[in-house]
Write a protein that holds these residues in place. Structure first.
Motif, PDB file in Angstrom:
ATOM      1  N   SER A 198      19.551 -25.301  56.257  1.00 35.01           N
ATOM      2  CA  SER A 198      18.935 -25.283  57.599  1.00 35.01           C
ATOM      3  C   SER A 198      18.922 -23.880  58.188  1.00 35.01           C
ATOM      4  CB  SER A 198      19.688 -26.244  58.553  1.00 35.01           C
ATOM      5  OG  SER A 198      19.657 -27.556  58.052  1.00 35.01           O
ATOM      6  N   TYR A 199      18.674 -22.905  57.319  1.00 33.62           N
ATOM      7  CA  TYR A 199      18.599 -21.514  57.787  1.00 33.62           C
ATOM      8  C   TYR A 199      17.530 -20.780  56.977  1.00 33.62           C
ATOM      9  CZ  TYR A 199      19.931 -16.903  59.458  1.00 33.62           C
ATOM     10  OH  TYR A 199      19.917 -15.655  60.051  1.00 33.62           O
ATOM     11  N   THR A 200      16.453 -20.402  57.650  1.00 29.80           N
ATOM     12  CA  THR A 200      15.329 -19.765  56.946  1.00 29.80           C
ATOM     13  C   THR A 200      14.833 -18.523  57.689  1.00 29.80           C
ATOM     14  OG1 THR A 200      13.831 -21.329  58.060  1.00 29.80           O
ATOM     15  CG2 THR A 200      14.559 -21.899  55.821  1.00 29.80           C
ATOM     16  N   TYR A 201      15.735 -17.808  58.339  1.00 26.12           N
ATOM     17  CA  TYR A 201      15.357 -16.570  59.031  1.00 26.12           C
ATOM     18  C   TYR A 201      14.701 -15.606  58.036  1.00 26.12           C
ATOM     19  CZ  TYR A 201      15.816 -12.044  61.366  1.00 26.12           C
ATOM     20  OH  TYR A 201      15.563 -10.803  61.913  1.00 26.12           O
ATOM     21  N   TYR A 202      13.545 -15.050  58.427  1.00 23.47           N
ATOM     22  CA  TYR A 202      12.823 -14.131  57.545  1.00 23.47           C
ATOM     23  C   TYR A 202      12.137 -13.071  58.389  1.00 23.47           C
ATOM     24  CZ  TYR A 202       9.296 -12.551  54.101  1.00 23.47           C
ATOM     25  OH  TYR A 202       8.497 -11.808  53.274  1.00 23.47           O
ATOM     26  N   GLU A 203      12.537 -11.824  58.176  1.00 20.02           N
ATOM     27  CA  GLU A 203      11.900 -10.681  58.833  1.00 20.02           C
ATOM     28  C   GLU A 203      11.009 -10.001  57.797  1.00 20.02           C
ATOM     29  OE1 GLU A 203      10.179  -8.258  60.699  1.00 20.02           O
ATOM     30  OE2 GLU A 203      11.644  -9.250  62.036  1.00 20.02           O
ATOM     31  N   LYS A 204       9.689 -10.264  57.912  1.00 17.57           N
ATOM     32  CA  LYS A 204       8.742  -9.838  56.870  1.00 17.57           C
ATOM     33  C   LYS A 204       8.665  -8.335  56.692  1.00 17.57           C
ATOM     34  CE  LYS A 204       5.837 -13.967  57.250  1.00 17.57           C
ATOM     35  NZ  LYS A 204       4.489 -14.512  57.539  1.00 17.57           N
ATOM     36  N   SER A 205       9.032  -7.583  57.718  1.00 14.16           N
ATOM     37  CA  SER A 205       8.945  -6.120  57.605  1.00 14.16           C
ATOM     38  C   SER A 205       9.891  -5.567  56.542  1.00 14.16           C
ATOM     39  CB  SER A 205       9.267  -5.470  58.955  1.00 14.16           C
ATOM     40  OG  SER A 205      10.608  -5.713  59.328  1.00 14.16           O
ATOM     41  N   HIS A 206      10.866  -6.378  56.125  1.00 14.26           N
ATOM     42  CA  HIS A 206      11.815  -5.916  55.098  1.00 14.26           C
ATOM     43  C   HIS A 206      11.304  -6.172  53.681  1.00 14.26           C
ATOM     44  CE1 HIS A 206      14.927  -4.714  57.864  1.00 14.26           C
ATOM     45  NE2 HIS A 206      14.913  -5.892  58.447  1.00 14.26           N
ATOM     46  N   GLY A 207      10.174  -6.875  53.548  1.00 17.63           N
ATOM     47  CA  GLY A 207       9.629  -7.156  52.229  1.00 17.63           C
ATOM     48  C   GLY A 207       9.763  -8.619  51.876  1.00 17.63           C
TER      49      GLY A 207
END
Length: 301
Positions: A198-207
């Protein structure tokens, strides 16, 4: 009850790690031989607690920093995975079993901790179901084998503590952290990523996803290295990173802060550094999942 006291069985041996003493000894020797000595002698270490197939090699980077000749007692702080707790608990047993050799609990320290009225006693079922402490026992037995029978352990199960309680337990344990002869083992995996967690944090700027996870973990690791407990609490509140040993880490950071604040750390140099980072797999899609592992060592000089 045996004549030697109540024993906690090595309940995860044969599943999370081998129950063959000779095979386990060889595995640990292999991993330790490949890890460099870079921050020794460690006063505390942070190391993972997953199955050895996934994190055994990573954990060696922390345990390589332990000098058995400086250790008489090993405190092991592990998070509670199965039982909801708002405090910390001690084992009701006398001996912890490992496939290498058995480890004896320091009952005199347990008495001192009970005297603070801050500690409960975990049931044997809770004790044997929990892997966060057990997964460190073979490594402790291995690195301390030259002092077999000459050291004790202090297992502490850490509940979901508020920041105030992390401070409270940090203050209680700071005396032991400062005292010569004591080693602290902080049991923690890092980000548990994926739908099953239940954790899907994704910061796309990191690739890619796995790169975003690494950046998130390393942000937390940098804060831990700065030994900044309030900032670590804020980081967890902001990103909700699923670091399962966040409360044991918080207790360690508060213990260090207490040493600095009380003046007992005057002239004392503290250095906390992460030595290895790994992931169980590299996530690239939303259907993937992984657990991160990190190993660190603290020296007091």
């Amino acid at each position: 009850m045996s004549k030697n006291g109540k024993i906690r069985k090595a309940s995860h041996a044969g599943s999370w790690y081998t129950d063959s003493g000779s095979e386990l000894n060889a595995q640990l020797e292999n991993w330790l031989s490949k890890a460099p000595e870079s921050l020794k002698p460690a006063k505390a270490i942070i190391a993972p607690h997953a199955g050895y197939f996934f994190c055994g090699a990573c954990g060696a980077f922390a345990y390589r920093q332990v000098d058995p000749n400086t250790v008489k007692r090993v405190f092991i702080l592990g998070p509670s995975h199965h039982v909801r707790m708002s405090n910390c608990a001690l084992s009701g047993t006398d001996i912890y079993e490992t496939p290498l050799y058995n480890l004896t609990i320091d009952k005199s320290v347990y008495e001192e901790l009970y005297a603070t009225s801050a500690f409960e006693t975990m049931s044997l079922n809770t004790d044997e179901a929990e892997h966060s402490i057990e997964m460190h026992l073979p490594y402790i037995a291995k690195v301390m084998e030259s002092r077999r029978g000459q050291f004790t352990i202090v297992p502490i199960l850490v509940g979901s503590l508020s920041p105030d309680k992390e401070m409270k337990y940090g203050q209680i344990l700071s005396h032991y952290l400062r005292e010569p002869g004591n080693l602290f083992v902080i049991s923690s995996d890092f980000c548990h990523w994926g739908k099953r967690f239940s954790y899907t944090y994704y910061e796309k700027s990191h690739g890619k996803i796995w790169q975003s996870i690494e950046a998130l973990d390393k942000m937390g690791m940098d804060i831990i290295e700065k030994m900044d407990s309030p900032s670590f609490t804020k980081y967890l509140q902001t990103f909700q990173n699923t670091i399962c040993g966040r409360h044991p880490i918080g207790v360690l950071l508060n213990a260090m802060e207490s040493i600095r604040n009380t003046g007992s750390g005057n002239g004392l140099k503290m250095e906390l550094k992460f030595l290895k980072y790994a992931q169980s797999s590299q996530c690239e899609t939303a259907n993937d999942s992984s657990v991160s592992y990190a190993s660190a060592a603290l020296v007091l000089q």
